[in-house]
Design an enzyme around this catalytic site. Structure first.
Site, PDB file in Angstrom:
ATOM      1  N   LYS A 196     137.155  93.567  49.073  1.00 13.32           N
ATOM      2  CA  LYS A 196     137.778  92.597  49.385  1.00 13.32           C
ATOM      3  C   LYS A 196     138.561  91.844  47.955  1.00 13.32           C
ATOM      4  CE  LYS A 196     138.809  88.432  50.569  1.00 13.32           C
ATOM      5  NZ  LYS A 196     139.929  87.909  49.998  1.00 13.32           N
ATOM      6  N   GLU A 271     127.722  85.961  41.491  1.00 13.44           N
ATOM      7  CA  GLU A 271     128.016  85.482  39.897  1.00 13.44           C
ATOM      8  C   GLU A 271     129.050  84.028  40.155  1.00 13.44           C
ATOM      9  OE1 GLU A 271     127.264  86.671  37.131  1.00 13.44           O
ATOM     10  OE2 GLU A 271     126.369  88.572  37.722  1.00 13.44           O
ATOM     11  N   CYS A 305     135.530  82.606  33.665  1.00 19.39           N
ATOM     12  CA  CYS A 305     133.977  81.940  34.233  1.00 19.39           C
ATOM     13  C   CYS A 305     133.326  81.359  32.890  1.00 19.39           C
ATOM     14  CB  CYS A 305     133.279  82.646  35.312  1.00 19.39           C
ATOM     15  SG  CYS A 305     132.857  84.371  34.314  1.00 19.39           S
ATOM     16  N   GLU A 406     133.279  72.353  37.020  1.00 22.95           N
ATOM     17  CA  GLU A 406     134.191  73.623  36.584  1.00 22.95           C
ATOM     18  C   GLU A 406     135.802  73.220  36.785  1.00 22.95           C
ATOM     19  OE1 GLU A 406     133.878  77.194  38.415  1.00 22.95           O
ATOM     20  OE2 GLU A 406     133.709  78.217  36.450  1.00 22.95           O
TER      21      GLU A 406
HETATM   22  P1  NDP Z   1     136.732  81.681  45.358  1.00 25.08           P
HETATM   23  O1  NDP Z   1     134.931  81.303  45.630  1.00 25.08           O
HETATM   24  O2  NDP Z   1     137.569  80.751  46.279  1.00 25.08           O
HETATM   25  O3  NDP Z   1     137.030  83.305  45.901  1.00 25.08           O
HETATM   26  C1  NDP Z   1     136.360  84.317  45.296  1.00 25.08           C
HETATM   27  C2  NDP Z   1     136.501  85.395  46.297  1.00 25.08           C
HETATM   28  O4  NDP Z   1     135.968  84.948  47.480  1.00 25.08           O
HETATM   29  C3  NDP Z   1     137.993  85.618  46.721  1.00 25.08           C
HETATM   30  O5  NDP Z   1     138.329  86.963  46.981  1.00 25.08           O
HETATM   31  C4  NDP Z   1     138.214  84.792  47.830  1.00 25.08           C
HETATM   32  O6  NDP Z   1     139.332  85.330  48.844  1.00 25.08           O
HETATM   33  C5  NDP Z   1     136.927  84.867  48.520  1.00 25.08           C
HETATM   34  N1  NDP Z   1     136.442  84.165  49.414  1.00 25.08           N
HETATM   35  C6  NDP Z   1     136.995  82.675  49.769  1.00 25.08           C
HETATM   36  N2  NDP Z   1     136.385  82.123  50.618  1.00 25.08           N
HETATM   37  C7  NDP Z   1     135.378  83.122  51.353  1.00 25.08           C
HETATM   38  C8  NDP Z   1     134.611  82.995  52.568  1.00 25.08           C
HETATM   39  N3  NDP Z   1     134.461  82.036  53.003  1.00 25.08           N
HETATM   40  N4  NDP Z   1     133.957  84.117  52.547  1.00 25.08           N
HETATM   41  C9  NDP Z   1     133.900  85.370  51.978  1.00 25.08           C
HETATM   42  N5  NDP Z   1     134.909  85.504  50.881  1.00 25.08           N
HETATM   43  C10 NDP Z   1     135.681  84.350  50.638  1.00 25.08           C
HETATM   44  O7  NDP Z   1     136.910  81.660  43.712  1.00 25.08           O
HETATM   45  P2  NDP Z   1     138.292  81.860  43.115  1.00 25.08           P
HETATM   46  O8  NDP Z   1     138.972  83.010  43.588  1.00 25.08           O
HETATM   47  O9  NDP Z   1     139.124  80.371  43.200  1.00 25.08           O
HETATM   48  O10 NDP Z   1     137.668  82.212  41.611  1.00 25.08           O
HETATM   49  C11 NDP Z   1     137.328  81.065  40.827  1.00 25.08           C
HETATM   50  C12 NDP Z   1     135.807  80.998  40.685  1.00 25.08           C
HETATM   51  O11 NDP Z   1     135.231  82.251  40.374  1.00 25.08           O
HETATM   52  C13 NDP Z   1     135.606  79.957  39.771  1.00 25.08           C
HETATM   53  O12 NDP Z   1     134.727  79.123  40.130  1.00 25.08           O
HETATM   54  C14 NDP Z   1     134.879  81.071  38.673  1.00 25.08           C
HETATM   55  O13 NDP Z   1     133.970  80.274  37.604  1.00 25.08           O
HETATM   56  C15 NDP Z   1     134.247  82.123  39.450  1.00 25.08           C
HETATM   57  N6  NDP Z   1     134.176  83.340  38.655  1.00 25.08           N
HETATM   58  C16 NDP Z   1     132.732  83.469  38.225  1.00 25.08           C
HETATM   59  C17 NDP Z   1     132.589  84.787  37.189  1.00 25.08           C
HETATM   60  C18 NDP Z   1     131.400  85.210  36.969  1.00 25.08           C
HETATM   61  O14 NDP Z   1     130.867  86.351  36.058  1.00 25.08           O
HETATM   62  N7  NDP Z   1     130.285  84.363  37.167  1.00 25.08           N
HETATM   63  C19 NDP Z   1     133.716  85.487  37.001  1.00 25.08           C
HETATM   64  C20 NDP Z   1     135.105  85.114  37.466  1.00 25.08           C
HETATM   65  C21 NDP Z   1     135.449  83.820  38.135  1.00 25.08           C
HETATM   66  P3  NDP Z   1     140.859  84.426  48.600  1.00 25.08           P
HETATM   67  O15 NDP Z   1     141.061  84.391  47.141  1.00 25.08           O
HETATM   68  O16 NDP Z   1     141.525  85.462  49.325  1.00 25.08           O
HETATM   69  O17 NDP Z   1     140.590  83.093  49.330  1.00 25.08           O
END
Ligand code: NDP
Length: 512
Positions: A196, A271, A305, A406
């Site tokens: 997903k 992560e 991140c 963040e």
């Molecule tokens: P989100 O947490 O909003 O989303 C991440 C993924 O989860 C997307 O595919 C999103 O889908 C999906 N998602 C959202 N809500 C749900 C739910 N309730 N149940 C299951 N899946 C869900 O993060 P962002 O996409 O905004 O990414 C940014 C964040 O990711 C930042 O906080 C960043 O730090 C972190 N990050 C961490 C990394 C690491 O290695 N530690 C690497 C990269 C990013 P959709 O987008 O379709 O809503």
């Protein structure tokens, strides 16, 4: 059927369209491309000019049921979990080869979907290839071990087995890269998967799945759901047929996923975000440290991140460093990622930019000083895209909200310190613990500070490099578990102890 991927875009009056394959991008379930059961779809945009890139199917709960059932059947009765390690390695190697064949088209697609520069996207495709090759190599060499029973008539082995059906959920900042960090070890270990990607950036994941299909992945081993996190993502993590959830994304979503995984005691790997200190001592080479501070904070517009979003400077160099940094940040050339002159692209969406702008005005209201950026670029040529100038906020402390939360944007805060102890205390004064860096000319101090920082990765006199063979993940609220390295494979393996008594005889514990 010719399943060769077609994802070369060209600019038309209506934006970028897929050159050869302009139909709707569909879900992939049980080896078939399929529309969502509801027939729903949505459009994905180019953040550089807000034009429509592609229409993609939008999955719902009925599609989640279908995808999990396909992955379940492929795991329980299909060939993949029983394929030899050499066979699994061969598939990963084949996908890696196809990624390199299509390197330029994939990089272009990633740039169009995320806004990052083409230079960065090409590096991403090469890194993804390296990760697939690394796990192809590890599949065979990490099969288990023998333990000494202390008894010549008994043999004890620890064997590694796949966990089962894995839900792999990736964010929008590194769509192809983050998904590959999950998919490669999941397949190397013999699992089946449901992918997903973020609704904002699905295109390279669609391409990756097509490459897996072309490489010969058996039906049901890789399934793809497209759509929104709070609908399809939530239904996927709640599904009782899922054995493991691997998630990269924000802290709030990570907490929700962890509670969903608690029902049925499913495995979870998280992560999450970071608020990463970049500590510079006065003895560091100033020009080098400023240069690294820029890439630490502003690579991919800070939507990383592990971005060095907290700059922590020793008093003696503070003023000169900040002046230099602000001047160079002010000179960063923004543009469409496809423009070879662009050094940084837009933010991913209008909603994300609005959130970042609220963070900046909040910081100024709390007493921070605006030293660079803080506004959208002037002029009409970038007005349609989601651009924001690289921003430097001086006069911050650990109490400033923007230092604690963040922002995930081209926004770097500046704090200052006097002593080594203070630098370490500030560097650890965060709920997160993903990454940090120390710049100093003194090797002993570099080592002391690196060991004292409570972060999953620490760079000394560098920022950002990571290796497929080195673990990546966070302390504290930055997550649970590790990706990459041998630990990245172990996340997807069950460990089974087989104790074999090769000369069974009665032990007569009970005399009756
Ligand atoms: P989100 O947490 O909003 O989303 C991440 C993924 O989860 C997307 O595919 C999103 O889908 C999906 N998602 C959202 N809500 C749900 C739910 N309730 N149940 C299951 N899946 C869900 O993060 P962002 O996409 O905004 O990414 C940014 C964040 O990711 C930042 O906080 C960043 O730090 C972190 N990050 C961490 C990394 C690491 O290695 N530690 C690497 C990269 C990013 P959709 O987008 O379709 O809503």
């Amino acid at each position: 059927m010719d399943v060769r991927t077609n994802y070369v875009y060209k600019r038309t009056h209506s934006g970028y369209r897929n050159d050869e394959d302009s139909g709707m991008k569909e879900l992939y379930i049980a080896g078939n491309r399929t529309e969502a059961a509801s027939g729903a779809s949505y459009e994905t945009l180019n953040p550089a000019d807000a034009s429509v890139l592609e229409t993609v199917s939008e999955a719902g709960p009925a599609d989640v049921d279908r995808a999990v059932a396909a992955a379940r059947a492929a795991f329980d009765t299909g060939p993949w979990p029983r394929t030899t390690a050499a066979g699994r390695a061969a598939l990963l190697t084949a996908i890696a080869g196809l990624l390199q064949r299509d390197r330029e088209a994939l990089a272009r697609t990633e740039t169009l979907d995320t806004g990052k520069t083409l230079r960065e996207s090409r590096i991403d495709v090469d890194d993804v290839t390296a990760v697939l090759r690394y796990y192809a190599g590890l599949a065979d060499g990490h099969a288990g071990r023998v333990a000494d029973t202390g008894n010549p008539d008994a043999v004890s082995r620890i064997v590694h087995e796949p966990v089962g059906v894995c839900a792999l959920i990736a964010p929008w900042n590194y769509p192809l890269l983050q998904m590959s960090w999950k998919l490669a070890p999941a397949l190397a270990a013999g699992n089946t998967t449901v992918l997903k990607p973020s609704e904002l950036t699905p295109l390279t994941t669609i391409a990756l799945v097509r490459l897996a299909e072309e490489a010969g992945v058996p039906p049901g081993v890789v399934n793809l759901l497209l759509g929104r996190g709070h609908t399809v993502g939530q239904a996927l993590v709640a599904h009782p047929g899922v054995d493991l959830i691997s998630f990269t994304g924000g802290l709030a979503t990570g907490e929700k996923i962890m509670s969903a995984a608690a029902r049925g005691v499913r495995r979870v790997a998280l992560e999450l975000g970071g608020k990463n200190p970049n500590i510079v001592f006065a003895d560091a080479d100033l020009d080098t440290a400023v240069d690294f501070a820029l890439t630490a904070a502003f690579l991919h517009c800070g939507q990383v991140c592990s971005a060095g979003s907290r700059l922590i400077l020793q008093d003696a160099i503070h003023d000169e460093f900040v002046a230099d940094l602000a001047e160079r940040a002010g000179a960063i050339r923004l543009g469409d990622g496809l423009d070879p002159e662009a050094e940084a692209g837009p933010l991913v969406s209008a909603a994300h930019r609005a959130k970042v702008e609220r963070h900046i005005s909040g910081a100024l209201a709390e007493g921070a000083t605006l030293l660079a950026g803080g506004r959208r670029p002037a002029g009409p040529e970038l007005a349609a895209g989601f651009f924001l100038r690289p921003t430097v906020l001086g006069g911050c402390t650990c109490a400033t909200t923007v230092v604690r939360e963040e922002v995930f944007a081209p926004v770097v805060t500046v704090e200052r310190f006097a002593t080594e102890d203070e630098a370490v205390r500030l560097g650890n004064d965060t709920d997160y613990g993903l990454a940090g860096a120390v710049f100093t000319a003194e090797a002993g101090r570099a080592e002391r500070v690196a060991r004292a920082l409570r972060h999953g990765t620490v760079w000394i006199n560098d920022f950002h490099p990571y290796l497929p063979q080195a673990e990546w993940g966070g302390f504290g609220k930055s997550g649970i578990g590790r990706e990459l390295g041998p630990s990245g494979l172990e996340e997807y393996q069950e460990k089974k102890h087989i104790y074999h008594n090769i000369r069974p005889r009665p032990v007569r514990w009970f005399r009756g």
